[in-house]
Design a protein around this motif. Sequence first.
Motif, PDB file in Angstrom:
ATOM      1  N   LEU A 102       0.825  -1.217   0.000  1.00 40.30           N
ATOM      2  CA  LEU A 102       0.000   0.000   0.000  1.00 40.30           C
ATOM      3  C   LEU A 102       0.857   1.264   0.000  1.00 40.30           C
ATOM      4  O   LEU A 102       0.366   2.337  -0.380  1.00 40.30           O
ATOM      5  N   TRP A 103       2.115   1.175   0.404  1.00 39.71           N
ATOM      6  CA  TRP A 103       2.958   2.357   0.537  1.00 39.71           C
ATOM      7  C   TRP A 103       3.055   3.184  -0.749  1.00 39.71           C
ATOM      8  O   TRP A 103       2.826   4.405  -0.719  1.00 39.71           O
ATOM      9  N   PRO A 104       3.382   2.571  -1.898  1.00 34.73           N
ATOM     10  CA  PRO A 104       3.443   3.397  -3.124  1.00 34.73           C
ATOM     11  C   PRO A 104       2.102   3.997  -3.516  1.00 34.73           C
ATOM     12  O   PRO A 104       2.061   5.050  -4.156  1.00 34.73           O
ATOM     13  N   VAL A 105       1.002   3.349  -3.127  1.00 28.53           N
ATOM     14  CA  VAL A 105      -0.310   3.931  -3.395  1.00 28.53           C
ATOM     15  C   VAL A 105      -0.488   5.196  -2.568  1.00 28.53           C
ATOM     16  O   VAL A 105      -0.950   6.230  -3.070  1.00 28.53           O
ATOM     17  N   VAL A 106      -0.102   5.136  -1.299  1.00 23.47           N
ATOM     18  CA  VAL A 106      -0.188   6.301  -0.415  1.00 23.47           C
ATOM     19  C   VAL A 106       0.668   7.445  -0.960  1.00 23.47           C
ATOM     20  O   VAL A 106       0.287   8.616  -0.879  1.00 23.47           O
ATOM     21  N   GLN A 107       1.808   7.103  -1.550  1.00 25.46           N
ATOM     22  CA  GLN A 107       2.717   8.119  -2.051  1.00 25.46           C
ATOM     23  C   GLN A 107       2.276   8.709  -3.398  1.00 25.46           C
ATOM     24  O   GLN A 107       2.383   9.913  -3.616  1.00 25.46           O
ATOM     25  N   ALA A 112      -6.780   6.856  -3.668  1.00 21.02           N
ATOM     26  CA  ALA A 112      -7.245   5.473  -3.716  1.00 21.02           C
ATOM     27  C   ALA A 112      -6.818   4.682  -2.478  1.00 21.02           C
ATOM     28  O   ALA A 112      -7.177   3.511  -2.343  1.00 21.02           O
ATOM     29  N   ALA A 113      -6.076   5.300  -1.580  1.00 20.60           N
ATOM     30  CA  ALA A 113      -5.524   4.587  -0.422  1.00 20.60           C
ATOM     31  C   ALA A 113      -6.573   4.423   0.671  1.00 20.60           C
ATOM     32  O   ALA A 113      -7.169   5.401   1.119  1.00 20.60           O
ATOM     33  N   VAL A 114      -6.767   3.179   1.086  1.00 20.18           N
ATOM     34  CA  VAL A 114      -7.632   2.856   2.222  1.00 20.18           C
ATOM     35  C   VAL A 114      -6.798   2.036   3.184  1.00 20.18           C
ATOM     36  O   VAL A 114      -6.315   0.954   2.833  1.00 20.18           O
TER      37      VAL A 114
END
Length: 237
Positions: A102-107, A112-114
């Motif tokens: 999930l880290w690259p999504v948060v970045q 889209a990060a949940v």
Amino acid sequence: MVTVATLLLLRHGRTTANADGGLAGRQPVELDETGRAQATAVGERLKGLPLAAVVTSPLIRCRQTLELALPEAEPVVEEGLIECGYGSWEGQPLKKLAKEPLWPVVQQHPSAAVFPDGESMAAMSARAVAAVRAWDARITAEHGPEAVWLACSHGDVIKAIVADALGVHLDLFQRIVADPASVTAIRYTSLRPFLVRLNDTGGDLAGLVPPPAKRRRRAARKADSDAAVGGGAGAAR
């Protein structure tokens, strides 16, 4: 001429989790020695500002910051300003979380990060923006357009509010910085918000207080939402 209230967003001082490289989330972490010094220092900068209201996240690190920075204030708790709910990520080292899928999504795609067992970043942004806009409208109505008010919150929350003020997508909010004990100033006009100051950790804040109201023609008021072409003259000294 400014005819809207001024919001000062204050991030809490450094915490023990910040110093240890952990993700505090909604855990009851407190200010460390550096954070307490930061809160005291920002209090000196805020001293003398005519704050119409002081609003805070319910978490203890924000309340401690205000106790040191503005000991005479009576902060009102606003649940909409609470830290993002990071769920099972809370309390874990950031270096460990950086290895999560999930880290690259948060970045790169935070909209889209949940977070597992937690909140989405989009939901955090929506409720924080709604909270400050509602408070700003209320304070303007009750105290007039020259009012200055302060909200103490958290890094990602402040960054999300700034992204909204800039009119940029939440996916760009990781480009914004909000350091511990920094001050960010926003003015919400009828047509657009203005980001007046960002991540300010030093210097005089007196220039953020609007000048006294003057009688003007109704037509002239329409220009309050217009940007100053060429950049304008800045705050009067």
